[in-house]
Design a protein around this motif. Sequence first.
Motif, short mmCIF file in Angstrom:
data_model
loop_
_atom_site.label_atom_id
_atom_site.label_comp_id
_atom_site.label_asym_id
_atom_site.label_seq_id
_atom_site.Cartn_x
_atom_site.Cartn_y
_atom_site.Cartn_z
N TYR A 1 -14.67 12.41 -3.37
CA TYR A 1 -14.70 12.96 -2.01
C TYR A 1 -15.44 14.30 -2.00
CZ TYR A 1 -12.98 14.13 2.58
OH TYR A 1 -12.90 14.45 3.90
N ARG B 1 2.78 6.25 -7.12
CA ARG B 1 1.79 6.97 -7.90
C ARG B 1 2.00 8.49 -7.77
NH1 ARG B 1 -4.45 6.24 -6.57
NH2 ARG B 1 -5.20 7.40 -8.36
N TYR C 1 -9.83 8.41 -8.64
CA TYR C 1 -9.70 7.68 -7.38
C TYR C 1 -9.81 6.17 -7.59
CZ TYR C 1 -14.73 6.87 -7.13
OH TYR C 1 -16.00 6.44 -7.38
N ARG D 1 -8.35 13.25 -8.43
CA ARG D 1 -8.26 12.11 -7.51
C ARG D 1 -9.27 12.24 -6.38
NH1 ARG D 1 -2.22 9.88 -6.35
NH2 ARG D 1 -3.27 9.07 -4.53
N LEU D 2 -9.56 13.46 -5.99
CA LEU D 2 -10.46 13.68 -4.85
C LEU D 2 -11.89 13.99 -5.28
CD1 LEU D 2 -8.06 15.69 -2.57
CD2 LEU D 2 -9.15 13.55 -1.95
N MET E 1 -11.87 11.10 7.05
CA MET E 1 -10.46 11.47 6.97
C MET E 1 -9.68 10.61 5.97
SD MET E 1 -9.33 13.93 8.72
CE MET E 1 -7.60 13.56 8.95
N TRP F 1 1.19 3.74 -3.19
CA TRP F 1 0.68 5.10 -3.01
C TRP F 1 1.76 6.14 -3.33
CZ3 TRP F 1 1.51 9.33 0.28
CH2 TRP F 1 0.48 10.26 0.34
N ASN G 1 -5.31 2.13 -7.41
CA ASN G 1 -5.34 2.38 -5.96
C ASN G 1 -4.88 1.16 -5.17
OD1 ASN G 1 -7.54 0.73 -6.16
ND2 ASN G 1 -9.03 2.40 -6.07
N ALA G 2 -4.86 1.31 -3.85
CA ALA G 2 -4.34 0.24 -2.99
C ALA G 2 -5.20 -1.02 -3.09
CB ALA G 2 -4.28 0.73 -1.55
N LEU H 1 -4.74 16.36 -8.59
CA LEU H 1 -5.18 16.08 -7.22
C LEU H 1 -6.70 16.25 -7.10
CD1 LEU H 1 -2.48 17.61 -4.88
CD2 LEU H 1 -2.83 15.24 -5.50
N PHE I 1 -2.78 4.47 6.70
CA PHE I 1 -1.99 5.54 7.35
C PHE I 1 -2.59 5.85 8.72
CE2 PHE I 1 -1.20 7.34 2.85
CZ PHE I 1 -0.20 6.40 2.64
N PRO J 1 -10.11 9.01 2.97
CA PRO J 1 -9.90 9.34 1.55
C PRO J 1 -9.09 10.62 1.37
CG PRO J 1 -12.24 9.04 2.04
CD PRO J 1 -11.54 9.03 3.33
N LEU J 2 -9.21 11.53 2.34
CA LEU J 2 -8.45 12.78 2.25
C LEU J 2 -6.96 12.52 2.48
CD1 LEU J 2 -9.34 15.68 1.77
CD2 LEU J 2 -9.27 16.05 4.21
N LEU J 3 -6.66 11.68 3.50
CA LEU J 3 -5.27 11.32 3.79
C LEU J 3 -4.63 10.58 2.62
CD1 LEU J 3 -5.14 10.00 7.46
CD2 LEU J 3 -3.85 11.87 6.51
N GLY J 4 -5.41 9.69 2.02
CA GLY J 4 -4.87 8.90 0.91
C GLY J 4 -5.01 9.61 -0.42
N LEU J 5 -5.37 10.89 -0.41
CA LEU J 5 -5.59 11.68 -1.64
C LEU J 5 -6.49 10.92 -2.60
CD1 LEU J 5 -2.01 13.12 -2.24
CD2 LEU J 5 -3.97 14.30 -1.30
N GLY J 6 -7.64 10.54 -2.12
CA GLY J 6 -8.61 9.83 -2.96
C GLY J 6 -8.55 8.33 -2.80
N ASP J 7 -7.44 7.81 -2.26
CA ASP J 7 -7.28 6.36 -2.08
C ASP J 7 -7.66 6.01 -0.64
OD1 ASP J 7 -6.51 3.75 -1.98
OD2 ASP J 7 -4.61 4.04 -3.00
N THR K 1 0.83 -1.21 0.00
CA THR K 1 0.00 0.00 0.00
C THR K 1 0.86 1.25 0.00
OG1 THR K 1 -1.65 -1.19 1.27
CG2 THR K 1 -1.88 1.18 1.21
N ALA L 1 -5.58 3.22 1.30
CA ALA L 1 -4.25 3.70 1.73
C ALA L 1 -4.40 4.66 2.90
CB ALA L 1 -3.53 4.37 0.57
#
Lengths: 251, 236
Positions: free
Chosen positions: A171, A54, A205, A167-168, B46, A51, A209-210, A164, B61, B48-54, A47, B57
Amino acid sequence: MLTLFFLGEYRQKSFWGAVAAILLVCWAAGLFGGALALIEERETVLTLAAWLLRLLLVAFLVIWWVSSLARERAERFEQVLLSLPLSRFSLLAQRLAAWLAVAGAVALAAGLLLELLGAHWLFALQWTLSFVLELWLVAALALFVTNVLRGVGSGAIGVFLFYLFLRLDAYVAALARGRWTENETLDQAVSTALHGVLHLLPSLYQYANATMILHGASWALLGWQALQSGVFVLLLLLAGGFDFNRKEAAT
Amino acid sequence: MTRAAYARLLPTLLLALLALDLWISQLRLPETPPFQRLPEPPRIPMAPLLGLGDGEAGGRFLTLWLQGFDTQAAAELRLADLDYRKLSRWLLRADLAMRHSAYPIFLAAMIYGGIQDPAMSRAMFELVRRMFRRDPENRWYWMAMATSLAWRSSKKGNRELPLAMAADLYALAPPSAPNWARFLQLYLLRNARKEEQARTLAQRALREKRFDRKEDRLALRAFLHRLQIRTEDQRP
């Protein structure tokens, strides 16, 4: 022929040296994370390494691509290229083709590293394919943005920030569902509009990914990602080509 | 450099070392080093934000950060210094982000569940039950470990929680799990002197299709047989 000419950019030792350094850093960081984990060491190593790979490789390639274009302009090399008997669109397309080839090679190296760190070969293959598609999107984005914003710093920062954001995006969409104002209708309208816009953008996203490196992904998802990347690369290339033609016609 | 030069350098070096030693011995560490309290998890997700969308991951963390929180620069916190209410919320956040991982349930069961305080350990075991129900296929092992821990830390007459956890295992553990985990409820009921309840449960399990593997039936019959001997031994 011209594609090979662009590939000359990647004959420099500094490019591959930097890629090798990034791979080494990710390998070490992955092992460090694995040493911290009390169980699931392999999963933690993979992981962390995936991460970081990437993030760092995308950042490095964006800087490299944007600065290589700026260097060409500064050395008046762009004018030499424009004097060749080639259409501007073909010039742009061949440059992008060179970038896509290099992105493929870099993603392959990253996938091999993950395989060495203990990933299942099939999951590593799927992750690599997904990462290639992600890098292709970023390459097309970098080409388009560099045509619009001509500075190195602004171009690289612009591309990376937009990357970025992509990716988000899920979210952001999830956050938009919450209540932010007193007016419920306004909240609903903003959320719907944002969802509409985000549906038009690629969902980064889901790429490389992981979960993909640990548990694999369906081929249908990879097909969907290929379709998204294909459409967006083509759209960005066409938009970049249009902008390039417009600018050159104006000067 | 010549040998004479080295000889001249040596006393200077020794003096410097002595001075350093004196200086360090003069330093005073604060008697009660300040340490950070576990913050309340923010309202927004938190991971998805820490993993920048992942999200997966980011969840990993989060667990590594949480696991290392009790070892701080100036203090080594005891588990009792942690706020278990906030800790449960953090663990649940990490668990929601990592759908297939058993790391959060492992932390809750084996690290934080091992605390001596009954109320705090109870809160953690309740969390373990909740996490187990989300993915029994991959989490039965840590649930069984937590059940054993809960059994050992509970007192006679107050065995409801470990028995309820064992009942969860009996109902939800996958057929791939070994019999010692799936039939933990039977063994615990027997140890709690609830032989009749254990016998009824084992007889019902023999009739159920869920336990129709040869080894399952063998284990159930062996259990019933031993229970019979034990009951006969205890008769006056």
